[in-house]
Design an enzyme around this catalytic site. Structure first.
Site, PDB file in Angstrom:
ATOM      1  N   LYS A  10      78.661  41.032  86.410  1.00 24.25           N
ATOM      2  CA  LYS A  10      77.805  42.066  85.825  1.00 24.25           C
ATOM      3  C   LYS A  10      78.105  43.449  86.415  1.00 24.25           C
ATOM      4  CE  LYS A  10      73.957  39.011  84.579  1.00 24.25           C
ATOM      5  NZ  LYS A  10      72.488  38.856  84.581  1.00 24.25           N
ATOM      6  N   ASN A 113      71.581  40.321  89.114  1.00 27.73           N
ATOM      7  CA  ASN A 113      71.814  39.032  89.766  1.00 27.73           C
ATOM      8  C   ASN A 113      73.273  38.557  89.702  1.00 27.73           C
ATOM      9  OD1 ASN A 113      71.839  38.469  87.104  1.00 27.73           O
ATOM     10  ND2 ASN A 113      70.192  36.974  87.119  1.00 27.73           N
ATOM     11  N   HIS A 116      76.572  36.325  84.994  1.00 25.36           N
ATOM     12  CA  HIS A 116      76.064  35.519  83.890  1.00 25.36           C
ATOM     13  C   HIS A 116      76.937  34.275  83.831  1.00 25.36           C
ATOM     14  CE1 HIS A 116      74.954  34.054  79.951  1.00 25.36           C
ATOM     15  NE2 HIS A 116      76.248  33.871  79.761  1.00 25.36           N
ATOM     16  N   GLU A 127      79.938  31.591  73.560  1.00 26.16           N
ATOM     17  CA  GLU A 127      80.113  32.792  74.377  1.00 26.16           C
ATOM     18  C   GLU A 127      81.589  33.113  74.610  1.00 26.16           C
ATOM     19  OE1 GLU A 127      77.652  32.143  77.846  1.00 26.16           O
ATOM     20  OE2 GLU A 127      75.837  32.717  76.742  1.00 26.16           O
TER      21      GLU A 127
HETATM   22  P1  ADP Z   1      70.318  33.263  83.378  1.00 24.35           P
HETATM   23  O1  ADP Z   1      71.179  34.506  83.500  1.00 24.35           O
HETATM   24  O2  ADP Z   1      69.981  32.686  84.729  1.00 24.35           O
HETATM   25  O3  ADP Z   1      70.871  32.238  82.417  1.00 24.35           O
HETATM   26  P2  ADP Z   1      68.357  34.098  81.321  1.00 24.35           P
HETATM   27  O4  ADP Z   1      69.323  33.705  80.244  1.00 24.35           O
HETATM   28  O5  ADP Z   1      66.956  33.584  81.237  1.00 24.35           O
HETATM   29  O6  ADP Z   1      68.891  33.726  82.797  1.00 24.35           O
HETATM   30  O7  ADP Z   1      68.239  35.691  81.371  1.00 24.35           O
HETATM   31  C1  ADP Z   1      69.362  36.494  81.198  1.00 24.35           C
HETATM   32  C2  ADP Z   1      69.299  37.658  82.163  1.00 24.35           C
HETATM   33  O8  ADP Z   1      68.169  38.460  81.893  1.00 24.35           O
HETATM   34  C3  ADP Z   1      69.149  37.234  83.626  1.00 24.35           C
HETATM   35  O9  ADP Z   1      70.365  36.901  84.239  1.00 24.35           O
HETATM   36  C4  ADP Z   1      68.526  38.470  84.230  1.00 24.35           C
HETATM   37  O10 ADP Z   1      69.522  39.467  84.489  1.00 24.35           O
HETATM   38  C5  ADP Z   1      67.624  38.947  83.113  1.00 24.35           C
HETATM   39  N1  ADP Z   1      66.258  38.422  83.269  1.00 24.35           N
HETATM   40  C6  ADP Z   1      65.806  37.212  82.889  1.00 24.35           C
HETATM   41  N2  ADP Z   1      64.512  37.066  83.174  1.00 24.35           N
HETATM   42  C7  ADP Z   1      64.120  38.232  83.741  1.00 24.35           C
HETATM   43  C8  ADP Z   1      62.875  38.722  84.253  1.00 24.35           C
HETATM   44  N3  ADP Z   1      61.767  37.989  84.234  1.00 24.35           N
HETATM   45  N4  ADP Z   1      62.873  39.964  84.778  1.00 24.35           N
HETATM   46  C9  ADP Z   1      63.983  40.724  84.785  1.00 24.35           C
HETATM   47  N5  ADP Z   1      65.183  40.326  84.309  1.00 24.35           N
HETATM   48  C10 ADP Z   1      65.241  39.091  83.798  1.00 24.35           C
END
Ligand code: ADP
Length: 154
Positions: A10, A113, A116, A127
């Site tokens: 990211k 974080n 992805h 994807e």
């Molecule tokens: P992951 O990336 O772990 O598969 P998701 O698909 O649920 O998680 O969410 C995509 C991205 O959106 C996350 O990696 C994160 O960057 C962001 N995100 C998800 N939930 C939240 C939240 N509650 N607050 C802020 N950002 C979030």
């Protein structure tokens, strides 16, 4: 089963100059790179990619964060790569991700974080097709393959 999965390094990772270090974590585990390139994500691509979040209050914020700088998209390959990459990445919120996971070691944020990672076979296929053209993913076996896996695991 040998699988290919998508990892996006990211903008936070590119900007914190952690790209090499994070890719190294995956490579050290035994996953190999089948495709890699830098792209700048667009609103259109992100509407597709994060469609499952479109009704969330943080949807626009997450999209803005993903467009802040270029990202590095990677196709990683290995036996059970999809699940293994998710396990190495850790849970979404970096603050609760366990030490030893990538998010646990490098992130203090729910949003920023680091990576992805595709979460299922179906998502990985969709994807990879979204971010790579056919000629940009390479089918080859690393020379270390027979030392990474027993014969009956391949
Ligand atoms: P992951 O990336 O772990 O598969 P998701 O698909 O649920 O998680 O969410 C995509 C991205 O959106 C996350 O990696 C994160 O960057 C962001 N995100 C998800 N939930 C939240 C939240 N509650 N607050 C802020 N950002 C979030």
């Amino acid at each position: 089963m040998i699988e290919k999965t998508l990892v996006i390094l990211k903008p936070c990772t590119v900007q914190r100059a952690l790209s090499g270090e994070i890719l190294h974590r995956f490579e050290r585990k035994g996953l190999w790179v089948a495709g890699i390139k830098m792209i700048w994500l667009t609103d259109e691509l992100l509407n597709e990619h994060y469609a499952h979040l479109s009704d969330k209050p943080f949807f626009q914020r997450v999209k803005n964060s993903m467009m802040k700088s270029p990202v590095i998209v990677c196709c990683l390959e290995g036996v059970d790569a999809i699940h293994t990459v998710r396990t190495l990445s850790g849970p979404t919120n970096g603050r609760i991700a366990a030490p030893g996971t990538i998010r646990g070691d490098y992130s203090m944020s729910y949003q920023e974080n680091i990576v992805h990672a595709s979460d299922s076979k179906e998502t990985a296929a969709a994807e990879l097709a979204r971010f790579f053209k056919p000629g940009e993913i390479f089918d080859y076996k690393q020379v270390s393959f027979d030392y990474l896996y027993a014969k009956d695991e391949q």
